[in-house]
Design an enzyme around this catalytic site. Structure first.
Site, short mmCIF file in Angstrom:
data_model
loop_
_atom_site.label_atom_id
_atom_site.label_comp_id
_atom_site.label_asym_id
_atom_site.label_seq_id
_atom_site.Cartn_x
_atom_site.Cartn_y
_atom_site.Cartn_z
N ILE A 12 134.80 -98.46 5.45
CA ILE A 12 135.48 -99.24 4.41
C ILE A 12 136.79 -99.82 4.96
N ASP A 59 146.66 -89.66 15.08
CA ASP A 59 146.13 -88.75 14.06
C ASP A 59 147.10 -88.68 12.88
N THR A 124 137.83 -90.69 -4.26
CA THR A 124 136.40 -90.81 -4.52
C THR A 124 136.04 -90.31 -5.92
N ASP A 125 134.96 -90.84 -6.47
CA ASP A 125 134.47 -90.34 -7.76
C ASP A 125 133.95 -88.91 -7.66
N GLU A 126 133.71 -88.43 -6.43
CA GLU A 126 133.16 -87.08 -6.26
C GLU A 126 134.12 -86.00 -6.74
N TYR A 148 134.02 -81.30 1.01
CA TYR A 148 134.55 -82.67 1.12
C TYR A 148 135.29 -83.07 -0.16
N ALA A 150 136.32 -81.26 -2.61
CA ALA A 150 137.46 -80.38 -2.91
C ALA A 150 138.69 -80.80 -2.11
N LYS A 152 139.35 -83.81 -1.07
CA LYS A 152 139.85 -85.07 -1.62
C LYS A 152 140.57 -84.82 -2.95
N LEU A 188 123.27 -92.39 3.45
CA LEU A 188 121.88 -92.67 3.05
C LEU A 188 121.38 -94.07 3.42
N TYR A 205 116.50 -85.65 0.04
CA TYR A 205 116.86 -84.29 -0.36
C TYR A 205 116.27 -83.98 -1.75
N ASN A 247 117.97 -91.76 -6.18
CA ASN A 247 117.84 -92.00 -4.73
C ASN A 247 116.45 -92.50 -4.34
N PRO A 272 122.96 -78.12 -0.43
CA PRO A 272 123.54 -77.10 -1.32
C PRO A 272 124.56 -77.74 -2.27
N HIS A 274 124.20 -79.87 -4.52
CA HIS A 274 123.99 -81.33 -4.54
C HIS A 274 124.28 -81.88 -5.93
P1 NAD Z 1 134.38 -93.29 7.59
O1 NAD Z 1 133.99 -91.89 7.93
O2 NAD Z 1 133.46 -94.41 7.91
O3 NAD Z 1 135.78 -93.63 8.31
C1 NAD Z 1 136.83 -92.72 8.37
C2 NAD Z 1 137.84 -93.23 9.40
O4 NAD Z 1 138.97 -92.33 9.41
C3 NAD Z 1 137.29 -93.25 10.84
O5 NAD Z 1 137.63 -94.47 11.47
C4 NAD Z 1 137.98 -92.08 11.51
O6 NAD Z 1 138.14 -92.25 12.90
C5 NAD Z 1 139.30 -92.05 10.77
N1 NAD Z 1 139.93 -90.72 10.82
C6 NAD Z 1 139.36 -89.51 10.57
N2 NAD Z 1 140.27 -88.53 10.73
C7 NAD Z 1 141.45 -89.13 11.05
C8 NAD Z 1 142.74 -88.64 11.33
N3 NAD Z 1 143.03 -87.32 11.28
N4 NAD Z 1 143.71 -89.53 11.66
C9 NAD Z 1 143.44 -90.86 11.72
N5 NAD Z 1 142.22 -91.37 11.47
C10 NAD Z 1 141.23 -90.52 11.14
O7 NAD Z 1 134.76 -93.27 6.04
P2 NAD Z 1 134.54 -94.38 4.91
O8 NAD Z 1 133.20 -94.23 4.32
O9 NAD Z 1 134.99 -95.69 5.43
O10 NAD Z 1 135.59 -93.84 3.81
C11 NAD Z 1 136.94 -94.23 3.90
C12 NAD Z 1 137.70 -93.59 2.74
O11 NAD Z 1 137.13 -93.98 1.50
C13 NAD Z 1 137.66 -92.06 2.77
O12 NAD Z 1 138.93 -91.58 2.39
C14 NAD Z 1 136.62 -91.70 1.72
O13 NAD Z 1 136.90 -90.46 1.13
C15 NAD Z 1 136.79 -92.84 0.73
N6 NAD Z 1 135.60 -93.20 -0.06
C16 NAD Z 1 134.42 -93.49 0.58
C17 NAD Z 1 133.33 -93.90 -0.19
C18 NAD Z 1 132.00 -94.25 0.46
O14 NAD Z 1 131.03 -94.49 -0.25
N7 NAD Z 1 131.90 -94.32 1.77
C19 NAD Z 1 133.44 -93.99 -1.58
C20 NAD Z 1 134.66 -93.66 -2.18
C21 NAD Z 1 135.74 -93.30 -1.41
O1 DAU Z 2 130.57 -91.22 -4.39
C1 DAU Z 2 131.41 -91.57 -3.33
C2 DAU Z 2 130.99 -90.81 -2.08
O2 DAU Z 2 129.76 -91.37 -1.66
C3 DAU Z 2 132.03 -90.86 -0.97
O3 DAU Z 2 133.19 -90.18 -1.39
C4 DAU Z 2 131.50 -90.22 0.30
O4 DAU Z 2 132.43 -90.40 1.37
C5 DAU Z 2 130.19 -90.88 0.67
O5 DAU Z 2 129.64 -90.24 1.80
C6 DAU Z 2 129.21 -90.82 -0.50
O6 DAU Z 2 128.77 -89.46 -0.75
P1 DAU Z 2 127.23 -89.08 -1.03
O7 DAU Z 2 127.02 -87.68 -0.67
O8 DAU Z 2 126.82 -89.54 -2.39
O9 DAU Z 2 126.55 -90.11 0.04
P2 DAU Z 2 125.31 -89.93 1.05
O10 DAU Z 2 125.03 -91.29 1.60
O11 DAU Z 2 125.52 -88.82 2.00
O12 DAU Z 2 124.13 -89.52 0.07
C7 DAU Z 2 123.74 -90.35 -1.04
C8 DAU Z 2 122.64 -89.61 -1.80
O13 DAU Z 2 121.47 -89.56 -0.97
C9 DAU Z 2 122.98 -88.17 -2.12
O14 DAU Z 2 122.41 -87.82 -3.38
C10 DAU Z 2 122.30 -87.37 -1.02
C11 DAU Z 2 121.08 -88.21 -0.70
N1 DAU Z 2 120.61 -88.17 0.69
C12 DAU Z 2 121.51 -88.43 1.69
C13 DAU Z 2 121.12 -88.41 3.02
C14 DAU Z 2 122.11 -88.66 4.12
C15 DAU Z 2 119.28 -87.94 0.98
O15 DAU Z 2 118.46 -87.74 0.06
N2 DAU Z 2 118.89 -87.93 2.28
C16 DAU Z 2 119.75 -88.13 3.33
O16 DAU Z 2 119.31 -88.09 4.51
#
Ligand code: NAD
Ligand code: DAU
Length: 334
Positions: A12, A59, A124-126, A148, A150, A152, A188, A205, A247, A272, A274
């Site tokens: 992001i 970092d 995050t909404d989580e 994760y 917790a 956040k 996913l 899953y 899913n 676990p 989930h």
């Molecule tokens: P990502 O895992 O793709 O990227 C995380 C980035 O943070 C990486 O570039 C990593 O190198 C960097 N990073 C990790 N530890 C670090 C540290 N100690 N110091 C500096 N940099 C560090 O994550 P993403 O999916 O892009 O998510 C970004 C943010 O958005 C996160 O805070 C996540 O909780 C939040 N978020 C993600 C989603 C989603 O669906 N992916 C949804 C809601 C919120």
């Molecule tokens: O809701 C926001 C969150 O969405 C972010 O805070 C997280 O950073 C981001 O990783 C994401 O969390 P989820 O656990 O929802 O995303 P993930 O893509 O890991 O999984 C999406 C759904 O799919 C979840 O119900 C688990 C399921 N899944 C995931 C994987 C990787 C599977 O069924 N099979 C898989 O192999």
């Protein structure tokens, strides 16, 4: 505006930096990223030489690094840096506490000391946990299920404490599941597309009936821009795509878009704790800041599939590294 983005080499964060330069070509953006397994400078190849952009490998848990940057004087901080994958937090929670909680506190302290005017915490909404029916609002209690979420939730509380105690102008956003270009293929959607492209099995899953709300990453970036510029300090803003799907339905849609058979789907042991369903009400950001999502799954998922198919070298490169060990540990090498 002079902006410090942390975690800008991730999914992001890299989309956000690109979006910000499109909208505000005169802004200065520094990107502080430690380049964890999920950080990838390839995500910013088109931007790396641009005027106004700079990258610092470092970092967010390291106070000296953070001070060294913030003392240059920044108007705003957007804190994306995190360990972001639920499954990895189940394997080992320690880096999640370090980066997501401790790292956020270090960023808050640096922002306080150096007079940052806008601090946006990307949460995050989580943090609300799972919900059978209805929608969580910003007032709903926090009830995270995974290490994760917790970590956040703990960071969110620390952000609010810095606002209350020190008057730091902090805003928090809580967004649903993002999809789009440059997402690490442990998540996913890119996992399904990249596995299906190579006729590998697709692990689902449990019974595949867990539901997520999906938002195109550009809509999330636009919401973050709105909160950064116009959000009220001390406030939380939910962000949702309004596109909820089980899913299994989502995976079948992806396979259909790719012309791949549903026989690739394999049901595997459940994650676990989930969370069954994520669902949030984002009326507040719509009312206060005039934001709403512009993309539907129908509009943006095909473009996302096309992006991954056109950028095979990007994800094949990732999958040939540390990822292989992770994948074997998680899925037994399927
Ligand atoms: P990502 O895992 O793709 O990227 C995380 C980035 O943070 C990486 O570039 C990593 O190198 C960097 N990073 C990790 N530890 C670090 C540290 N100690 N110091 C500096 N940099 C560090 O994550 P993403 O999916 O892009 O998510 C970004 C943010 O958005 C996160 O805070 C996540 O909780 C939040 N978020 C993600 C989603 C989603 O669906 N992916 C949804 C809601 C919120
Ligand atoms: O809701 C926001 C969150 O969405 C972010 O805070 C997280 O950073 C981001 O990783 C994401 O969390 P989820 O656990 O929802 O995303 P993930 O893509 O890991 O999984 C999406 C759904 O799919 C979840 O119900 C688990 C399921 N899944 C995931 C994987 C990787 C599977 O069924 N099979 C898989 O192999």
């Amino acid at each position: 505006m002079k902006l410090l983005v942390t975690g800008g080499a991730g999914f992001i964060g890299s989309n956000f930096i690109r979006y910000i330069f499109q909208q505000h070509p005169d802004w200065q953006v520094a990107n502080l990223d430690r380049l964890s397994y999920a950080g990838n400078l390839e995500n910013l190849k088109d931007i790396e030489k641009r005027t106004g952009y700079s990258f610092v490998k470092g970092d967010i848990t390291d106070r000296a690094t953070v001070d060294g940057i913030l003392k240059e004087g920044y108007d705003g901080v957007v804190n994306f840096a995190a360990e972001s994958h639920v499954d990895r937090s189940i394997l080992d929670a320690s880096p999640f506490v370090d980066t997501n909680f401790k790292g956020t506190q270090v960023m808050l302290e640096g922002a306080r000391e150096h007079g940052v005017k806008r601090f946006l915490q990307v949460s995050t909404d989580e943090v609300y946990g799972s919900r059978g029916e209805g929608y969580f609002t910003e007032e709903s209690p926090l009830d995270p299920s995974s290490p994760y979420s917790a970590s956040k939730a703990a960071a969110d509380l620390m952000c609010l404490a810095y606002h209350k105690t020190h008057g730091l102008p902090v805003m928090i956003t809580r967004c649903t599941n993002n999809y789009g270009p440059y997402q690490f293929p442990e998540k996913l959607i890119p996992l399904v597309i990249s596995n299906a492209a190579e006729d590998m099995t697709i692990p689902i899953y449990g019974d595949g009936q867990n539901r997520r709300d999906w938002i195109y990453v550009e809509d999330h970036c636009r919401a973050l821009e709105a909160v950064l510029l116009k959000g009220r300090a001390g406030q939380v803003y939910n962000i949702a795509g309004g596109q909820e799907k089980p899913n299994l339905d989502l995976v079948k849609l992806l396979l259909k878009l790719m012309g791949k058979p549903e026989s690739l789907i394999t049901f595997v042991k459940d994650r676990p704790a989930h969370d069954r369903r994520y669902a949030i009400d984002c009326g507040k950001i719509e009312r206060e800041l005039g934001w709403k999502p512009l993309y539907t799954i129908e509009k943006a998922m095909a473009a996302t599939v096309d992006w991954y198919l056109a950028n095979g070298p990007w994800w094949r490169n990732i999958k040939s590294g540390e990822y292989q060990e992770y994948y074997t540990r998680m899925y037994g090498g399927r």
